[in-house]
Design an enzyme around this catalytic site. Structure first.
Site, PDB file in Angstrom:
ATOM      1  N   CYS A   2     -14.981   4.664 -25.120  1.00 24.76           N
ATOM      2  CA  CYS A   2     -14.731   4.676 -23.764  1.00 24.76           C
ATOM      3  C   CYS A   2     -14.343   6.083 -23.043  1.00 24.76           C
ATOM      4  O   CYS A   2     -14.161   6.968 -23.843  1.00 24.76           O
ATOM      5  CB  CYS A   2     -13.614   3.736 -23.320  1.00 24.76           C
ATOM      6  SG  CYS A   2     -13.991   2.246 -24.353  1.00 24.76           S
ATOM      7  N   ARG A  33     -20.085   8.561 -21.711  1.00 18.61           N
ATOM      8  CA  ARG A  33     -19.374   8.132 -22.966  1.00 18.61           C
ATOM      9  C   ARG A  33     -19.697   6.626 -23.206  1.00 18.61           C
ATOM     10  O   ARG A  33     -19.532   6.069 -24.223  1.00 18.61           O
ATOM     11  CB  ARG A  33     -18.036   8.581 -22.870  1.00 18.61           C
ATOM     12  CG  ARG A  33     -17.797   9.946 -22.940  1.00 18.61           C
ATOM     13  CD  ARG A  33     -16.195  10.274 -23.030  1.00 18.61           C
ATOM     14  NE  ARG A  33     -16.296  11.757 -23.749  1.00 18.61           N
ATOM     15  CZ  ARG A  33     -15.560  11.470 -24.838  1.00 18.61           C
ATOM     16  NH1 ARG A  33     -15.258  10.429 -25.638  1.00 18.61           N
ATOM     17  NH2 ARG A  33     -15.376  12.633 -25.654  1.00 18.61           N
ATOM     18  N   TRP A  88     -16.842   0.659 -22.981  1.00 16.42           N
ATOM     19  CA  TRP A  88     -18.088   0.478 -23.872  1.00 16.42           C
ATOM     20  C   TRP A  88     -17.413  -0.779 -24.753  1.00 16.42           C
ATOM     21  O   TRP A  88     -16.672  -0.240 -25.511  1.00 16.42           O
ATOM     22  CB  TRP A  88     -18.682   1.548 -24.524  1.00 16.42           C
ATOM     23  CG  TRP A  88     -19.984   1.287 -24.956  1.00 16.42           C
ATOM     24  CD1 TRP A  88     -21.041   1.251 -24.470  1.00 16.42           C
ATOM     25  CD2 TRP A  88     -20.256   1.086 -26.563  1.00 16.42           C
ATOM     26  NE1 TRP A  88     -21.927   1.170 -25.277  1.00 16.42           N
ATOM     27  CE2 TRP A  88     -21.606   1.113 -26.641  1.00 16.42           C
ATOM     28  CE3 TRP A  88     -19.377   0.975 -27.625  1.00 16.42           C
ATOM     29  CZ2 TRP A  88     -22.250   0.666 -27.842  1.00 16.42           C
ATOM     30  CZ3 TRP A  88     -20.027   0.667 -28.976  1.00 16.42           C
ATOM     31  CH2 TRP A  88     -21.545   0.577 -28.934  1.00 16.42           C
ATOM     32  N   ASN A 115      -8.210   4.208 -24.709  1.00 10.37           N
ATOM     33  CA  ASN A 115      -9.871   4.504 -25.898  1.00 10.37           C
ATOM     34  C   ASN A 115      -9.320   4.463 -27.210  1.00 10.37           C
ATOM     35  O   ASN A 115      -8.468   4.853 -27.599  1.00 10.37           O
ATOM     36  CB  ASN A 115      -9.829   5.856 -25.139  1.00 10.37           C
ATOM     37  CG  ASN A 115     -11.305   6.152 -25.557  1.00 10.37           C
ATOM     38  OD1 ASN A 115     -12.168   5.725 -26.358  1.00 10.37           O
ATOM     39  ND2 ASN A 115     -11.699   7.563 -25.501  1.00 10.37           N
ATOM     40  N   GLY A 116     -10.146   3.458 -27.719  1.00  8.89           N
ATOM     41  CA  GLY A 116      -9.832   3.372 -29.379  1.00  8.89           C
ATOM     42  C   GLY A 116      -9.506   1.864 -29.621  1.00  8.89           C
ATOM     43  O   GLY A 116     -10.319   1.067 -29.043  1.00  8.89           O
ATOM     44  N   GLU A 569     -35.713  12.485 -37.492  1.00  6.94           N
ATOM     45  CA  GLU A 569     -35.444  12.608 -35.986  1.00  6.94           C
ATOM     46  C   GLU A 569     -36.154  12.107 -35.000  1.00  6.94           C
ATOM     47  O   GLU A 569     -35.803  11.522 -34.267  1.00  6.94           O
ATOM     48  CB  GLU A 569     -34.864  14.150 -36.070  1.00  6.94           C
ATOM     49  CG  GLU A 569     -34.207  14.628 -34.824  1.00  6.94           C
ATOM     50  CD  GLU A 569     -33.298  14.086 -34.265  1.00  6.94           C
ATOM     51  OE1 GLU A 569     -32.618  13.085 -35.098  1.00  6.94           O
ATOM     52  OE2 GLU A 569     -32.838  14.185 -32.957  1.00  6.94           O
ATOM     53  N   LYS A 573     -35.054   9.300 -32.397  1.00  5.50           N
ATOM     54  CA  LYS A 573     -35.247   9.576 -30.803  1.00  5.50           C
ATOM     55  C   LYS A 573     -36.082   8.467 -30.202  1.00  5.50           C
ATOM     56  O   LYS A 573     -35.658   7.999 -29.015  1.00  5.50           O
ATOM     57  CB  LYS A 573     -35.921  10.986 -30.551  1.00  5.50           C
ATOM     58  CG  LYS A 573     -35.156  12.222 -30.791  1.00  5.50           C
ATOM     59  CD  LYS A 573     -33.916  12.384 -29.554  1.00  5.50           C
ATOM     60  CE  LYS A 573     -32.923  12.057 -30.322  1.00  5.50           C
ATOM     61  NZ  LYS A 573     -32.031  12.639 -31.438  1.00  5.50           N
ATOM     62  N   GLU A 576     -34.098   5.124 -30.113  1.00  2.00           N
ATOM     63  CA  GLU A 576     -32.911   5.176 -29.252  1.00  2.00           C
ATOM     64  C   GLU A 576     -33.268   5.067 -27.638  1.00  2.00           C
ATOM     65  O   GLU A 576     -32.452   4.498 -26.867  1.00  2.00           O
ATOM     66  CB  GLU A 576     -31.869   6.066 -29.503  1.00  2.00           C
ATOM     67  CG  GLU A 576     -32.243   7.211 -29.313  1.00  2.00           C
ATOM     68  CD  GLU A 576     -30.794   8.399 -29.643  1.00  2.00           C
ATOM     69  OE1 GLU A 576     -31.010   9.388 -30.129  1.00  2.00           O
ATOM     70  OE2 GLU A 576     -29.660   7.949 -29.271  1.00  2.00           O
ATOM     71  N   HIS A 592     -47.105   4.341 -51.848  1.00  2.00           N
ATOM     72  CA  HIS A 592     -46.265   3.340 -52.491  1.00  2.00           C
ATOM     73  C   HIS A 592     -45.905   1.836 -51.615  1.00  2.00           C
ATOM     74  O   HIS A 592     -44.628   1.390 -51.968  1.00  2.00           O
ATOM     75  CB  HIS A 592     -44.689   3.925 -52.900  1.00  2.00           C
ATOM     76  CG  HIS A 592     -45.191   5.113 -53.977  1.00  2.00           C
ATOM     77  ND1 HIS A 592     -46.015   4.781 -55.185  1.00  2.00           N
ATOM     78  CD2 HIS A 592     -45.289   6.272 -53.890  1.00  2.00           C
ATOM     79  CE1 HIS A 592     -45.952   5.822 -55.873  1.00  2.00           C
ATOM     80  NE2 HIS A 592     -45.457   7.007 -54.929  1.00  2.00           N
ATOM     81  N   LYS A 692     -22.271   7.994 -25.874  1.00  2.00           N
ATOM     82  CA  LYS A 692     -22.693   9.328 -26.322  1.00  2.00           C
ATOM     83  C   LYS A 692     -21.497  10.011 -27.605  1.00  2.00           C
ATOM     84  O   LYS A 692     -21.976  10.387 -28.547  1.00  2.00           O
ATOM     85  CB  LYS A 692     -22.350  10.439 -25.407  1.00  2.00           C
ATOM     86  CG  LYS A 692     -22.235  11.973 -25.866  1.00  2.00           C
ATOM     87  CD  LYS A 692     -23.956  12.378 -25.663  1.00  2.00           C
ATOM     88  CE  LYS A 692     -24.009  13.573 -26.265  1.00  2.00           C
ATOM     89  NZ  LYS A 692     -25.193  13.660 -27.050  1.00  2.00           N
TER      90      LYS A 692
HETATM   91  C1  F6R Z   1     -28.781  10.456 -31.619  1.00  2.00           C
HETATM   92  C2  F6R Z   1     -27.430  10.721 -31.379  1.00  2.00           C
HETATM   93  C3  F6R Z   1     -26.622   9.938 -32.479  1.00  2.00           C
HETATM   94  C4  F6R Z   1     -25.436  11.008 -32.826  1.00  2.00           C
HETATM   95  C5  F6R Z   1     -24.636  10.528 -33.858  1.00  2.00           C
HETATM   96  C6  F6R Z   1     -23.421  11.344 -34.309  1.00  2.00           C
HETATM   97  O1  F6R Z   1     -29.424  10.979 -30.463  1.00  2.00           O
HETATM   98  O2  F6R Z   1     -26.897  11.125 -30.433  1.00  2.00           O
HETATM   99  O3  F6R Z   1     -27.240   9.878 -33.522  1.00  2.00           O
HETATM  100  O4  F6R Z   1     -26.096  12.248 -33.554  1.00  2.00           O
HETATM  101  O5  F6R Z   1     -23.936   9.319 -33.426  1.00  2.00           O
HETATM  102  O6  F6R Z   1     -22.778  12.193 -33.104  1.00  2.00           O
HETATM  103  P1  F6R Z   1     -22.120  13.476 -33.255  1.00  2.00           P
HETATM  104  O7  F6R Z   1     -23.073  14.680 -33.711  1.00  2.00           O
HETATM  105  O8  F6R Z   1     -21.421  13.652 -32.159  1.00  2.00           O
HETATM  106  O9  F6R Z   1     -21.110  13.445 -34.517  1.00  2.00           O
END
Ligand code: F6R
Ligand code: UD1
Length: 697
Positions: A2, A33, A88, A115-116, A569, A573, A576, A592, A692
């Site tokens: 949060c 966030r 969140w 937060n936490g 990757e 993308k 998500e 396989h 985020k």
């Molecule tokens: C994907 C994404 C997440 C972060 C993951 C790690 O687009 O943003 O998969 O890569 O949550 O986050 P960080 O890099 O901040 O440790």
């Protein structure tokens, strides 16, 4: 997960409208966030009255809710403390009662944003219920608010009126877990206490006059004699429990030196508390990052830092730093979304990762943060790269070049799995933690685990001042600039480059690697310009996403060798952001099992750029086309060996060195995920169910 924000004004006249706007704007900057609900607490018209407003949905909904109340927005406050939160959901679904701020009782004596996670909240809740407290929410946070009141009332019953920070200490003895916490109380008007453990928190400071010193002294309990009377007419309501002592200078010991004025007259000051510098920067660049277990107490225009005990190794001051981040950096500029802006920033962000660190003419790489540690790392038994999500993919993308250049075995671990397995770690291991935010709970826990086992820990982090950046022995800031879009884009390419630079630094004593190193350094020099070229594919990609890919439900990405990470990757993308099922497949594994999925319907994106595995990738593509599959092929510019007849589309990217090609190949995938999502009407910067910064396990 949060976001928390607080605002305290002292001797600075503000209307209620100004105050609630400041709080709400602060939340809006934190929205990336976490964003299923939001709330604020501000003072009412009557003395001791605290008003709480909460709303589910985005911060905009809270703004409307506050505006819909018939509040006198013109009421002025010379001194005031307000707190705010975006949530969140972790404990309890997103509904109004679960929004923060949480309160101690119906009179809002203590209000809290958190937060936490409080891990012992069930026990505390049971205990407090037995004491007669009625809980309104399903959250873990509410027990902290009730605990404040319970401990405060107990103190009063025993004839003590504790100082606010003393009360916080007593509450912290009772709670376990991780927290960033702000507390406001009608018993301590215009004051805020704040603390953190495993969750980021900083205080922005704005004063008219320059601060006397750019640090704040940490106040330890043994420095405050218990039997001295308050002086200087100090009427602060500590009731003698923690009287402030008089020093030789006649100044209060507990007076914050930074905020002292020549004449002893209190100075106007404003304080902005936040879990993220992005929400403070518009008000002030002067910030103080709290350490775990610090208690910040803001009152009478001063910021005090207290600690419950004096532990070895804890610094006696906290510096007030100047943030370099510009407000413009955190705004969208001409782009529709932060994600799009960040994709387009990559020529610049990749350049910034290398700026001042690579001497291209002399083929020298120098990472300031690692120089002293290189010998130790070179001697290590193995390197373990640990990360989550996209950051994990950047480790996969560079593992092979790490092994080739350093000749040290490298393993790549997902932080959560690494911890689940309690994987063995030894003192002669080097553990590299890769994280954009530097706050990801799984990575942070894995870091603690490795520190406990005396391994050398190295951070590769974007956020300066973040927990991982500070807790690691050494590291490299990737310098990509703030990444706000929930989908990580520019952080990936910068992490990738930072990791390649680490491998280059570690191998600069190896004569046998000179030619290879030169080839890679020359390749790196071209990357920013080559990214610009790849970005020109956007209109072709946009068309593809509105035509062939528009109605699809699923998508496969084929890659091999260096391009397996690009496939993973790309698939992440797409999942998500566009919510479309997609899977990265190692091309060698196609036969396989995965081949069973191939028909003339399922879209398949294949990476067929030139490296030693190119012939093998081509044979995988043939296996696909032989089953009527029509792949989208990503290949190097003017590569005549690609059979475009059987392809649904082709996307040309410039040629780079094999180990850097993934930096270019991932960009069309970032754009595909972006346009798939936009075409589906998805708010790209706020994909559902994601935040985020993932600060919970
Ligand atoms: C994907 C994404 C997440 C972060 C993951 C790690 O687009 O943003 O998969 O890569 O949550 O986050 P960080 O890099 O901040 O440790
Ligand atoms: C540093 C400065 C930069 C300045 C440059 C000039 C900072 C943050 N960076 O950059 O502004 O222009 O010197 O010489 O002040 N670290 C960790 N863990 C991490 C990341 C970094 O411990 O995860 C440590 C490093 O070991 C180093 C410090 O943080 O001690 C700064 O790292 P970094 O910003 O990468 O260093 P420089 O590139 O030298």
């Amino acid at each position: 997960m949060c976001g928390i924000f607080g605002y305290v004004n002292y001797l600075v006249e503000k209307t209620r409208g100004d105050i609630s706007d400041t709080l709400i704007e602060g939340l809006q900057r934190l929205e990336y966030r976490g964003y299923d609900s939001a709330g604020i607490a501000i003072d009412g018209d009557k003395a001791d009255e605290t008003l709480i407003f909460k709303q589910i949905g985005k911060v905009g909904a809270l703004k409307k809710e506050v505006e819909s109340q018939n509040l006198d927005r013109t009421a002025t406050f010379v001194n005031h403390a307000g707190i705010a939160h975006t949530r969140w959901a972790t404990h309890g679904e997103p509904k109004t009662v679960n929004c923060h701020p949480h309160r101690s009782d119906i009179n809002n004596e203590f209000v809290i944003v958190h937060n936490g996670i409080i891990t012992n909240y069930r026990e505390l809740k049971t205990l407090l219920k037995q004491k007669g407290y009625t809980f309104e929410s399903d959250t873990d946070t509410e027990c902290i608010a009730k605990l404040f009141k319970h401990i405060y009332d107990t103190n009063i019953k025993n004839g003590n009126e504790p100082d606010f920070n003393e009360l916080m200490k007593q509450v912290l003895y009772e709670i376990d877990g991780s927290y960033g916490l702000l507390v406001k109380s009608s018993h301590y008007p215009n004051e805020v206490v704040a603390t953190r453990k495993g969750s980021p928190l900083l205080v922005g400071v704005k004063t008219e006059k320059k601060l006397k010193v750019d640090f704040v002294d940490v106040e330890f309990p043994d420095e405050l004699p218990n039997n001295e009377a308050p002086i200087n007419g100090n009427t602060h309501q500590n009731g003698g429990l923690l009287p402030v002592a008089q020093g030789d200078s006649g100044l209060r010991h507990s007076q914050s030196r930074a905020f002292l004025s020549e004449d002893g007259i209190p100075q106007p000051a404003e304080f902005f508390l936040s879990s993220d510098p992005a929400s403070v920067i518009q008000h002030t660049k002067k910030v103080l990052f709290l350490e775990d277990d610090d208690i910040a107490h803001i009152y009478d225009g001063e910021l005090h830092i207290h600690r419950a005990t004096r532990e070895a190794g804890i610094s006696a001051t906290r510096s007030i730093q100047t943030l370099e981040m510009e407000l413009a950096q955190i705004m969208k500029g001409p782009f529709s979304h932060f994600m799009q802006k960040e994709i387009y920033e990559q020529p610049e962000s990749t350049f910034n990762t290398m700026r001042g660190r690579i001497d291209f003419d002399n083929h020298i790489v120098k990472l300031g943060g690692l120089q002293k540690w290189l010998t130790t790392i070179r001697r290590c038994r193995r390197i373990i790269m640990i990360a989550c999500g996209t950051s994990y993919h950047s480790c996969l993308a560079t593992r092979s070049i790490f092994e080739e250049l350093t000749e040290i075995p490298v393993s790549v671990e997902l932080a959560s799995d690494f911890l689940d397995r309690r994987s063995p770690v030894f003192r002669d291991d080097t553990c590299i933690f890769v994280s954009q935010s530097g706050e990801t709970a799984d990575s942070m826990l894995a870091l603690q685990y490795c520190l406990e086992r005396d391994a050398l820990t190295v951070g590769v982090v974007n956020s300066v001042g973040s927990s991982i950046s500070r807790a690691t022995h050494c590291g490299v800031h990737i310098n990509a600039g703030p990444e706000i879009g929930v989908a990580s884009t520019k952080a990936y390419t910068s992490q990738y480059i930072a990791l390649v630079m680490i491998a280059l630094s570690l191998s600069d004593d190896r004569v046998s690697k000179i030619n290879r190193r030169h080839e890679i350094i020359d390749g790196l020099k071209q990357i920013p310009e080559q990214i610009k070229t790849v970005l020109t594919l956007e209109s072709k990609i946009k068309d593809l996403c509105t035509s062939e890919l528009a109605q699809q439900k699923s998508l496969l990405l084929l890659g091999r060798g260096y391009q397996f990470a690009s496939a993973l990757e790309g698939a992440l993308k797409i999942k998500e952001i566009s919510y479309m099922h997609s899977e990265g497949v190692l091309a060698g594994e196609l036969k396989h099992g995965v081949l069973a999925l191939v028909d003339d319907q399922l879209p398949i994106i294949a990476f067929a750029t030139r490296d030693s595995l190119f012939p093998k990738v081509m044979s995988s593509i043939e296996q696909v086309t032989a089953r009527s599959g029509r792949p989208i092929i990503i290949h190097n510019t003017d590569d005549k060996s690609i059979n475009t007849d059987k392809a649904l589309a082709t996307l040309e990217v410039p040629l780079s060195v094999d180990c850097l090609q993934g930096l270019l190949n991932v960009i069309p995938l970032q754009l595909i995920s972006y346009w798939l999502a936009v075409n589906r009407g998805i708010d790209v910067d706020f994909p559902r169910n994601l935040a985020k910064s993932v600060t919970v396990e």
